[in-house]
Structures are given as C-alpha cells and as structure tokens.
Write a protein that holds these residues in place. Structure first.
Motif, PDB file in Angstrom:
ATOM      1  N   ASN A 265     -22.845  13.632  -3.972  1.00 40.16           N
ATOM      2  CA  ASN A 265     -22.580  13.575  -2.529  1.00 40.16           C
ATOM      3  C   ASN A 265     -22.385  12.150  -2.015  1.00 40.16           C
ATOM      4  N   LEU A 266     -22.129  11.210  -2.942  1.00 42.68           N
ATOM      5  CA  LEU A 266     -21.854   9.815  -2.575  1.00 42.68           C
ATOM      6  C   LEU A 266     -20.357   9.564  -2.657  1.00 42.68           C
ATOM      7  N   VAL A 267     -19.757   9.044  -1.589  1.00 40.84           N
ATOM      8  CA  VAL A 267     -18.316   8.810  -1.565  1.00 40.84           C
ATOM      9  C   VAL A 267     -18.032   7.387  -1.097  1.00 40.84           C
ATOM     10  N   LEU A 268     -17.013   6.777  -1.697  1.00 43.09           N
ATOM     11  CA  LEU A 268     -16.622   5.408  -1.364  1.00 43.09           C
ATOM     12  C   LEU A 268     -15.534   5.412  -0.303  1.00 43.09           C
ATOM     13  N   ILE A 269     -15.575   4.382   0.545  1.00 44.63           N
ATOM     14  CA  ILE A 269     -14.579   4.270   1.611  1.00 44.63           C
ATOM     15  C   ILE A 269     -14.304   2.791   1.866  1.00 44.63           C
ATOM     16  N   GLY A 270     -13.078   2.451   2.283  1.00 42.98           N
ATOM     17  CA  GLY A 270     -12.740   1.069   2.608  1.00 42.98           C
ATOM     18  C   GLY A 270     -12.828   0.153   1.397  1.00 42.98           C
ATOM     19  N   ASP A 271     -13.318  -1.079   1.619  1.00 44.81           N
ATOM     20  CA  ASP A 271     -13.358  -2.071   0.549  1.00 44.81           C
ATOM     21  C   ASP A 271     -14.316  -1.703  -0.573  1.00 44.81           C
ATOM     22  N   ALA A 272     -15.208  -0.778  -0.358  1.00 46.71           N
ATOM     23  CA  ALA A 272     -16.049  -0.307  -1.466  1.00 46.71           C
ATOM     24  C   ALA A 272     -15.225   0.471  -2.477  1.00 46.71           C
ATOM     25  N   ALA A 273     -14.107   1.052  -2.024  1.00 46.61           N
ATOM     26  CA  ALA A 273     -13.240   1.855  -2.888  1.00 46.61           C
ATOM     27  C   ALA A 273     -12.059   1.066  -3.424  1.00 46.61           C
ATOM     28  N   HIS A 274     -11.553   0.113  -2.650  1.00 47.47           N
ATOM     29  CA  HIS A 274     -10.307  -0.582  -3.019  1.00 47.47           C
ATOM     30  C   HIS A 274     -10.154  -1.842  -2.181  1.00 47.47           C
ATOM     31  N   THR A 275      -9.464  -2.808  -2.719  1.00 45.97           N
ATOM     32  CA  THR A 275      -9.035  -3.960  -1.923  1.00 45.97           C
ATOM     33  C   THR A 275      -7.559  -4.227  -2.211  1.00 45.97           C
ATOM     34  N   THR A 276      -6.878  -4.791  -1.226  1.00 45.93           N
ATOM     35  CA  THR A 276      -5.495  -5.228  -1.403  1.00 45.93           C
ATOM     36  C   THR A 276      -5.382  -6.647  -0.872  1.00 45.93           C
ATOM     37  N   HIS A 277      -4.608  -7.463  -1.530  1.00 42.80           N
ATOM     38  CA  HIS A 277      -4.535  -8.889  -1.221  1.00 42.80           C
ATOM     39  C   HIS A 277      -4.253  -9.128   0.258  1.00 42.80           C
ATOM     40  N   TYR A 278      -4.966 -10.104   0.815  1.00 44.65           N
ATOM     41  CA  TYR A 278      -4.891 -10.371   2.255  1.00 44.65           C
ATOM     42  C   TYR A 278      -3.488 -10.729   2.732  1.00 44.65           C
ATOM     43  N   SER A 279      -2.603 -11.154   1.838  1.00 48.26           N
ATOM     44  CA  SER A 279      -1.268 -11.583   2.260  1.00 48.26           C
ATOM     45  C   SER A 279      -0.395 -10.432   2.734  1.00 48.26           C
ATOM     46  N   ILE A 280      -0.816  -9.179   2.543  1.00 46.02           N
ATOM     47  CA  ILE A 280      -0.024  -8.077   3.104  1.00 46.02           C
ATOM     48  C   ILE A 280      -0.699  -7.469   4.335  1.00 46.02           C
ATOM     49  N   GLY A 281      -1.877  -7.952   4.690  1.00 45.92           N
ATOM     50  CA  GLY A 281      -2.514  -7.561   5.946  1.00 45.92           C
ATOM     51  C   GLY A 281      -2.768  -6.080   6.101  1.00 45.92           C
ATOM     52  N   ALA A 282      -3.245  -5.415   5.039  1.00 45.07           N
ATOM     53  CA  ALA A 282      -3.397  -3.962   5.086  1.00 45.07           C
ATOM     54  C   ALA A 282      -4.836  -3.487   4.974  1.00 45.07           C
ATOM     55  N   GLY A 283      -5.793  -4.385   4.813  1.00 44.96           N
ATOM     56  CA  GLY A 283      -7.165  -3.967   4.530  1.00 44.96           C
ATOM     57  C   GLY A 283      -7.771  -3.067   5.589  1.00 44.96           C
ATOM     58  N   THR A 284      -7.685  -3.465   6.849  1.00 48.86           N
ATOM     59  CA  THR A 284      -8.268  -2.660   7.924  1.00 48.86           C
ATOM     60  C   THR A 284      -7.520  -1.342   8.094  1.00 48.86           C
ATOM     61  N   THR A 285      -6.206  -1.389   7.985  1.00 50.41           N
ATOM     62  CA  THR A 285      -5.412  -0.162   8.091  1.00 50.41           C
ATOM     63  C   THR A 285      -5.819   0.847   7.025  1.00 50.41           C
ATOM     64  N   LEU A 286      -5.947   0.390   5.784  1.00 50.02           N
ATOM     65  CA  LEU A 286      -6.320   1.303   4.702  1.00 50.02           C
ATOM     66  C   LEU A 286      -7.717   1.875   4.919  1.00 50.02           C
ATOM     67  N   ALA A 287      -8.644   1.049   5.410  1.00 49.54           N
ATOM     68  CA  ALA A 287     -10.002   1.532   5.661  1.00 49.54           C
ATOM     69  C   ALA A 287     -10.001   2.641   6.711  1.00 49.54           C
TER      70      ALA A 287
END
Length: 400
Positions: A265-287
C-alpha cells in the motif's frame, strides 16, 4: 480510505485535494518535516496545458495559481555581445512558496490535516493507514527502505549547477552564455513574481574548479557570478540559500527512475518516483500530473493493488518521451562546445532543438540546414518524425 502523504510538496497536496473533492469522507493527513512556508527553490515553470488539467481537477486552486503566475512567450539568448530573440509558446512562472501556500490552504479548507515539522523517518513512524503516498522527494526515506523492490536507479549529470534567485525580473525566458579563461558558464533565468526571478547557473566541472567556485564561500561565489552575468542581471544581485556554514549549494543533477512505483500500500509520487533534468522545466508539471492520475485510478478500481498498478503503468508510459527529452537536453549543455561557435541565431535555433535524439549524431550546421528545410517541406518533417523516435529506441536498447 485513510491516507498518509509523506512530504508536503505539490504532488502530495494536490493529490489530497483531488481525493477530498471526490469523497469528503477520506481521512487524509499530509506530513511535512519543514515548518509551514519553508521550502527550497525559487520559482517553478509550467505551460498552458497544465492549467487546463488543473481547471478540470479543481477550478478553485487552478484560478488562484493562474492569478499568481507571471507569463512570457519569447526566449532571449545573450552570447558574445549578440542578443537573439525567438518567439515561443506561452510559459508561466510562480514562486514555489506561493504555490505551496495556495495548495496548502485549499487542502486544509477541504478537511485535509497538515502536520508541519513532522518528519517521517520510516513506515514504523506512521499510523495504520489504507494508503501511504511517498511524496518525500528524490531522497525519499520510504523508497530507500525498499530500493531493490522498486528497482531504483540514480545517475549523476556531469555538469555543476546552482539554483539561485535574483531581484532582476526577466520578462522573457532568458539564456546567457559567458566565455571565461576556464571555459563557458551559462545561466537560464525566468520571472516568477513581480519582484523576483529564478536564475540557474551551470558549467562544466573544469570551469567550476578553474574559476575557483569549488572553493569559494557562497558570498564570494555570488560576487563572482554577479560580475560574470552583469549584463543580463542589469546590476541586480543574486540571492543564495544562506546555509549555516556559508557554503555554496552547487550540485550535480540526479536523474532517478524506478522500475515499479508501488509496494503493497506504499506508492511513489513526484520526485520520489522520477526526476527530469531542470533544463526542460517539467518537474512540477509531472508531479501534479502524477497526483491527477493516482486520484483517478484509485476511484476507477475497487482493489488497491489494481489501482496502484494502473497508476504506475500509465504514468511510466506517459513520461517516457519527457525523460528522453530531458536526457538529450542535459547532454546538449554538457556538449556546449559543439554548438557554441555557430552564429548566434543558429545556436539558439539548435538550443530549441536540444531534445532531439537526432541532433547529437548530425553535424550541427547540417542539422540546422535540414531543420530549416524541414520547416517548409512536409517530406523532411515526416522523415524527422520517423527517424528521431526510431533512433531513440535503438540507442535505448543498446544502453539496456
């Protein structure tokens, strides 16, 4: 359902909002180790498509986020005394602290409990719950307890970077490249409020050590960077994070992936699950998109395991293209000397094409000519659309 969200970032807060809107009887607590209002980073970026998704999920928080955001449509690049302007899609910037305030207030108004200054060191510190959402970032302690199960993989980028603020308000997404005796150093800046902008500065490790930034205190390093970027900063200061030991917060970017995104019953979300390089500016959108998908699948499936499996499968498939784009974007900057001697307009054009898997394998001048021709010839556009993904799949298979 009783839910514990560990980490009070955008993903956890927005997920709790969506769950409460679907069913107010859900019992949800968000645990955040820092005090309310304390956060790292300056501003975050997103594009118009995200606002459409937020309006569909919760019009009230979407309206507040939109009203607090600044906007731009042009990209501007400064290099060797030349300035190049390139029209683009409309981008948005908002202060990370303000975004968290908006989401936190909205979550609390719906009955979500927010427990600040409550760091969770592991599952044993949590009460019995139906679901544990690990939104505790790239250093997730909950994920770290089961690294082998999740198949966690972390790779480090070559370049050094530092995340700073400035009182210079950029009215466009701004790039500046500066040549020094020790190599190139560059920044990307974007506004996020009426009085501040984010300014990310990056360079190769050789330039970093050659300039003495590896040994400089934060104050001395900022003074040097202000001199190097005096033109785009227009005399405004850079603002650091003011650590207790006075050290500058230079980092190597960590790209994180996981083979699976849940365990029991433990699930990952946001940066705990994945990161993408800051130069594409997608981190908050993906979260935030993670939060949207997780809330939906939990209400589409009667069994928890089915819901979490569907969530992970769907999101991993959706972010593949962005992960590929981020990888190639990071490599473009790591191989800057390959492009920096092009005429400024051509260099900026290829900067906009840095996500292409084809670009590293074609001489830059030839790629530029092909790209210009492709703009008017449908057959060449079709060839690029076919060859780019085909090459990306081949290279991915070879790495695997």
């Amino acid at each position: 359902m009783k839910v514990a969200c560990v980490g009070g970032g955008p993903a956890s807060l927005y997920f709790s909002i969506l769950m409460k809107l679907r069913d107010p009887s859900h019992d949800i607590t968000v645990y955040e180790r820092n005090p309310a209002g304390a956060t790292y980073g300056w501003g975050v970026t997103y594009w118009g498509g995200l606002l459409d998704k937020l309006r569909a999920g919760d019009p009230e928080s979407a309206r507040a986020i939109s009203e607090e955001s600044v906007r731009w449509s042009d990209g501007v690049a400064h290099i060797r005394g030349a300035t190049t302007v390139h029209p683009g899609d409309q981008g948005h910037g908002i202060g990370r602290r303000r975004l968290l305030q908006i989401l936190g207030v909205r979550a609390a108004s719906l009955g979500v409990r927010l427990e600040y200054r409550n760091g969770i060191a592991g599952r044993s510190n949590l009460p019995d719950t139906d679901l544990v959402v690990a939104g505790d970032g790239v250093n997730s302690v909950l994920r770290r307890d089961h690294v082998d199960h999740f198949g966690t993989r972390i790779t480090h980028g070559r370049n050094k970077y530092i995340w700073l603020g400035t009182t210079k308000v950029f009215d466009s997404f701004t790039f500046a490249f500066v040549e020094t005796a020790h190599g190139w150093i560059w920044c990307y800046g974007y506004g996020f409020s009426d009085g501040h902008s984010t300014c990310v500065i990056e360079c190769s490790p050789e330039t970093w050590t050659g300039l003495g930034l590896d040994r400089a205190s934060e104050s001395d390093g900022l003074a040097l960077l202000e001199r190097l970027f005096a033109e785009p900063l227009d005399g405004h200061p850079l603002i650091g994070r003011s650590t207790s030991d006075g050290a500058a917060q230079w980092l190597n970017f960590r790209t994180l992936t996981n083979r699976t995104w849940h365990r029991d019953n433990l699930v990952l979300i946001g940066d705990a699950a994945h990161t993408t390089h800051y130069s594409i500016g997608a981190g908050t959108t993906l979260a935030l998109e993670d939060a949207i998908t997780l809330a939906r699948t939990l209400h589409e499936h009667a069994r928890l395991d089915d819901a979490l499996t569907a969530y992970g499968r769907e999101r991993r498939a959706e972010i593949l293209s962005l992960q590929s784009a981020a990888r190639y974007s990071a490599q473009w900057y790591e191989n800057l000397p390959r492009y920096v001697d092009l005429p400024p307009a051509q260099m900026f054009a290829l900067l906009g094409q840095r996500h292409s898997p084809l670009l590293p394998h074609v001489p830059p001048r030839l790629y530029y000519r092909l790209d210009q021709a492709a703009g008017s010839l449908e057959s060449l556009r079709a060839f690029k659309r076919w060859l780019g993904p085909k090459l990306a799949r081949t290279l991915h298979a070879r790495r695997s």
